[in-house]
Design an enzyme around this catalytic site. Structure first.
Site, PDB file in Angstrom:
ATOM      1  N   GLY A 624       0.833  -1.201   0.000  1.00 27.35           N
ATOM      2  CA  GLY A 624       0.000   0.000   0.000  1.00 27.35           C
ATOM      3  C   GLY A 624       0.857   1.236   0.000  1.00 27.35           C
ATOM      4  CG  ASP A 739      -9.495   3.631   1.885  1.00 28.19           C
ATOM      5  OD1 ASP A 739     -10.255   3.735   0.902  1.00 28.19           O
ATOM      6  OD2 ASP A 739      -8.342   3.187   1.800  1.00 28.19           O
TER       7      ASP A 739
END
Length: 920
Positions: A624, A739
């Protein structure tokens, strides 16, 4: 009561603040201009999703009318070279690509110069890549062009032409997210390129039998011929006034292929063009997986003598060369009732396929054939066919089997991060670091029989500044490291002692300070490591360092003085404010990215322990903005997930710190648990419980053979709702995730769901349920449209995202559904079905109707309430949780799929008995 400051003081403070902010305002304006340019390029790219279109040497981005394609300059794709323009006396007025041929990027310096492509769709996708070259006598020397073109570590094409232009195409399935296209100077000619284009293909087309396992180098298909064989006007006059070949592109070709046509075909092989029938409406065509443009499908060729065959010969480069041939057929004549065109196809007199092909009106058929040596085929009508044989188009690709594997991915990531962090400006540092060996990066030595590894790195006198980057720790095969005579400063990091194979470390002539780490000194003392540190005057050699007196000069600046006063006043005001009700770790310093140590009851891992449990970062299981995630195994065989912070991403650092702040204080069985951490200088790592079944998005993929039944999907929805309910209503103050998406819902070995990835989360005070945010948050496809319009951040944004996740669970489809020619949002697909009441096609068809219709409709209703366009109308997660539990109980009871244990578990979920105390 405190007295107000005099008005003159207020005016002076305002003036001081203005003077102090002037530089930042200027910087902000410059950044704004850069952002505008970046956004402009992004909008242009979105006009052609799945495309990268580069006009090499151009100074501006532009829209190309003839093809409907946005072209970018090569800024950001290449670091070297210089722009050139062809001579005005050379006419390159080709309709579909002439504009791209006029500008060039030429590379007079260096043996290898590379373009770097990073398609958004990433690795393991199939791409068509095309390069166009022209010369146009830009230098006035009238030279023949000769150089080599490489795709990654493999030779793509020897470029050798005297014509006005040359183009080549290749089909590539990369095993990494980055694609390198490199020009190699193999002769005195200066390599130049006019255009570089990438097109995303559907993985189901242009298949070959040589596909390797995931991660291995994939075979390449290099285009030899692609012909539209039908148009009767298959010729044109080029700038040299002779009849020849025509190259065309069509706006309705979703893959933007370049189609050739040559009158020589008809003369040589006695073919007869049937012409282009403009009256045919190809919108009614079906089964066209290759998405051929209408102009190609609406024309065909047949033998001039209809009783004969359509024959063709393509001479191979060698008798061992292997080719894939794709023959495209489409019936464009409406034969009377009951009549059919039936054809036999032979390759080198062998029938392929075994049965005749029967063509139906406007139903394209593509035949894929592998052949070795010369390509020789014949197409004939069967004895009972009612029409002669036809052919609409054909393509021939040469199979290229990669000879070498690219450099080990972890080494590539580390050395690329080092290059970026230190702004290393070495001409050879382009493309793959180790291969081809004659073009390996300067200062690198690589070894390895199958996959190259970096074993030696010499960056002496390379003008490196700052601290020693943690990325060196990922070069786990490194034996020799020379960082001498640079401007490196700060402490000597512990991780250098843990490079398992390091034998020589030269740090002479830098500005390093502080003590030499104990493990590093021990290795040097027992001669397992040759350590050189001379010339670092502030480096302590004895193991105990005395602090030096520090003299702070007084800066007599009027504005600086008042800034100090302003900060003092601000601090006094801040002290009077109520502190946040939960502990926050000190934020990172802007200049060094160092922050407070992680102090909690969680286990502290040393970097050496991290190396041991991850087996020197052997297996990556995720990645990520923060960095990479590795699998770790403790001595008792307990598996862990180890998230390492990358120093190259400022955004990732902020998300990493945010996740630490939250996971130290929030605990719930439906949130992923933090097991421990590593905090050694620049080295930051978080260690989590390992979730054996990955994330929900992976589990829902069509390719996954383990299909989740309806009951398990409902349980996952209830688990996720419990986790979100805890964040929204169980924490004081409430916490927004910001998110939420299916890839952030992780599944353990029993398919219990837990919410993960709190890098964008935000906590709100009691009277602060909303906030205007200027920082991008969330993932496209899950982001609340109201947030996109207003920037207003509140708990209802999470509810919208949760609704999208529910629709993914219901339908088995992704939030963004990719088709060959477009990408649509899941709501565009599902809302018409809901309106039509078609529950059987709404619910994942892989379940084959095995679900309770009543519970399914109820979940659909819950999801619909979550995605209401008016945020105020969306329910609280606590209400959603109650309704999802009802759906689950309805499914368990009515379908008789539940055991007593299921009922007990459902009751436990209803009471929330395992929820831990709120964050305070």
């Amino acid at each position: 009561m405190e007295r107000e400051p005099p008005e003159i003081v207020i005016l002076m403070l305002k003036a001081c603040v203005f003077l102090a902010l002037v530089p930042f305002i200027c910087i902000s304006q410059a950044n704004s201009e850069q952002l505008d340019k970046s956004v402009s390029r992004e909008i242009a790219n979105n006009e052609n999703p799945g495309f990268i279109s580069i006009d090499c040497g151009s100074n501006v981005d532009y829209y190309h009318d003839e093809t409907g394609i946005w072209y970018k300059t090569d800024e950001g794709f290449v670091e070297t070279g210089e722009n050139r323009m062809t001579s005005s006396s050379v006419k390159l007025n080709y309709l579909y690509f002439g504009k791209q041929l006029i500008t060039l990027r030429c590379f007079p310096e260096g043996d290898r110069n590379c373009y770097t492509l990073k398609p958004k769709e990433g690795k393991n996708k199939k791409y068509l890549i095309r390069a166009l070259f022209s010369y146009g006598n830009y230098d006035g020397k009238n030279l023949q062009q000769s150089f080599q073109l490489y795709l990654g570590v493999d030779l793509w094409q020897d470029i050798d032409f005297i014509e006005y232009y040359y183009h080549t195409e290749i089909i590539h399935t990369p095993s990494t997210d980055t694609i390198h296209v490199c020009l190699i100077k193999s002769s005195p000619t200066i390599p130049c390129i006019s255009s570089l284009e990438l097109r995303l293909l559907n993985n189901s087309i242009y298949q070959n039998e040589e596909i390797n396992s995931t991660g291995a180098p994939q075979p390449l298909l290099k285009l030899e011929e692609r012909f539209d064989v039908g148009p009767s006007t298959c010729y044109y006059k080029d700038p040299r006034n002779f009849v020849g070949r025509r190259d065309a592109r069509y706006k309705d070709d979703v893959y933007d292929r370049m189609w050739s046509c040559d009158q020589l075909l008809y003369i040589t092989f006695d073919w007869y063009p049937m012409g282009l029938d403009e009256s045919i409406n190809m919108d009614n065509a079906t089964n066209d997986t290759y998405k051929l443009p209408a102009n190609v499908l609406k024309s065909a060729a047949q033998p001039r003598n209809v009783t004969r065959t359509l024959g063709f010969v393509y001479t191979a480069y060698s008798s061992t060369a292997q080719y894939y041939v794709y023959l495209h057929f489409n019936e464009i004549e409406k034969l009377s009732d009951g009549k059919k065109r039936k054809i036999n196809i032979t390759f080198k007199n062998q029938p392929v396929p075994s049965k005749p092909i029967v063509l139906d009106y406007l139903k394209p058929v593509t035949l894929n054939i592998k052949i070795q040596g010369d390509v020789l085929f014949n197409i004939s009508a069967t004895s009972d066919s009612n029409a002669p044989p036809i052919l609409n188009a054909y393509e021939i690709y040469k199979l290229i089997t990669p000879l070498d594997s690219p450099t080990y991915a972890q080494d590539v990531g580390a050395i690329t991060d080092i290059k970026s962090s230190y702004l290393v400006n070495k001409l050879s540092w382009q493309g793959d670091p180790c291969l081809p060996t004659e073009y390996a990066w300067e200062g690198l030595v690589c070894t390895g029989d199958t996959i190259p590894r970096i074993t030696s790195l010499n960056l002496s006198s390379s003008k490196l500044t700052g601290e020693i980057n943690i990325s060196f720790s990922y070069l786990t095969e490194l034996e020799f490291l020379d960082l001498s005579y640079n401007e490196l400063e700060g402490s000597l990091p512990e991780f250098l002692a843990h490079l398992p194979k390091l034998k020589v470390l030269n740090l002479t002539g830098n500005k390093l300070s502080g003590p030499i780490p104990k493990d590093l000194k021990e290795k040097a003392d027992n001669t397992t490591l040759e350590l050189s540190v001379a010339g670092n005057h502030d480096l302590c050699m004895t193991g105990s360092c005395k602090k030096k007196n520090i003299v702070v000069p007084l800066v007599a600046s009027f504005s600086a003085l008042f800034l100090i006063i302003l900060i003092s006043l601000g601090f006094r005001i801040f002290k009077r404010q109520k502190a946040l009700s939960f502990h926050v770790i000190p934020p990172a310093r802007s200049n060094s990215k160092k922050w407070g140590s992680l102090k909690s009851k969680h286990h502290a891992f040393s970097y050496n322990e991290i190396l041991n449990i991850t087996d020197n970062f052997k297996t990556i299981i995720g990645e990520g903005g923060f960095g990479k995630v590795y699998i770790g195994i403790l001595q008792d065989r307990t598996q862990l997930a180890v998230k390492m912070l990358s120093t190259s991403s400022k955004q990732g650092y902020k998300e990493f710190q945010s996740e630490v702040q939250l996971l130290m204080i929030v605990h719930h069985r439906n949130l992923v648990s933090l097991i421990g951490y590593c905090d050694e200088g620049e080295i930051k790592a978080l260690i989590y419980e390992y979730m054996a079944n990955g994330n929900l998005q992976q589990y829902l993929l069509v390719e996954n053979s383990n299909i989740l039944n309806w009951t398990k999907r409902l349980k996952i929805a209830v688990d996720a709702a419990h986790g979100l309910d805890y964040l929204h209503n169980g924490c004081k103050p409430p916490i927004m995730h910001r998110d939420l998406k299916s890839s952030n819902i992780l599944l353990d070995e029993n398919l219990h769901a837990k919410i993960a990835d709190f890098g964008l989360s935000r906590a709100f005070g009691k009277d602060d349920d909303s906030h205007i945010s200027t920082r991008p948050a969330g993932t496209f496809g899950y982001v609340d449209p109201q947030f996109q319009r207003t920037g207003n951040t509140n708990k209802k944004n999470d509810i919208y995202s949760f609704g999208i996740i529910l629709f993914e669970l219901i339908t088995g489809k992704k939030a963004l559904i990719k088709a060959p020619d477009e990408t649509i949002h899941i709501l565009q697909w599902v809302l018409p079905l809901i309106k039509g009441g078609d529950i059987q096609n709404i619910v994942d068809t892989r379940l084959q109707g095995e679900f309770n219709i009543n519970s399914a409709w109820k979940v659909v209703e819950v999801a619909m309430s979550c995605i209401s366009q008016t945020a105020a109308e969306r329910p609280d997660i606590s209400q959603i949780l109650v309704e999802l539990k009802e759906c689950l109980s309805l499914e368990i009871v009515q379908s008789n799929t539940g055991s007593a244990r299921d009922i007990i578990e459902l009751t436990s979920l209803s009471t929330g008995s395992e929820i831990t105390p709120s964050a305070r």
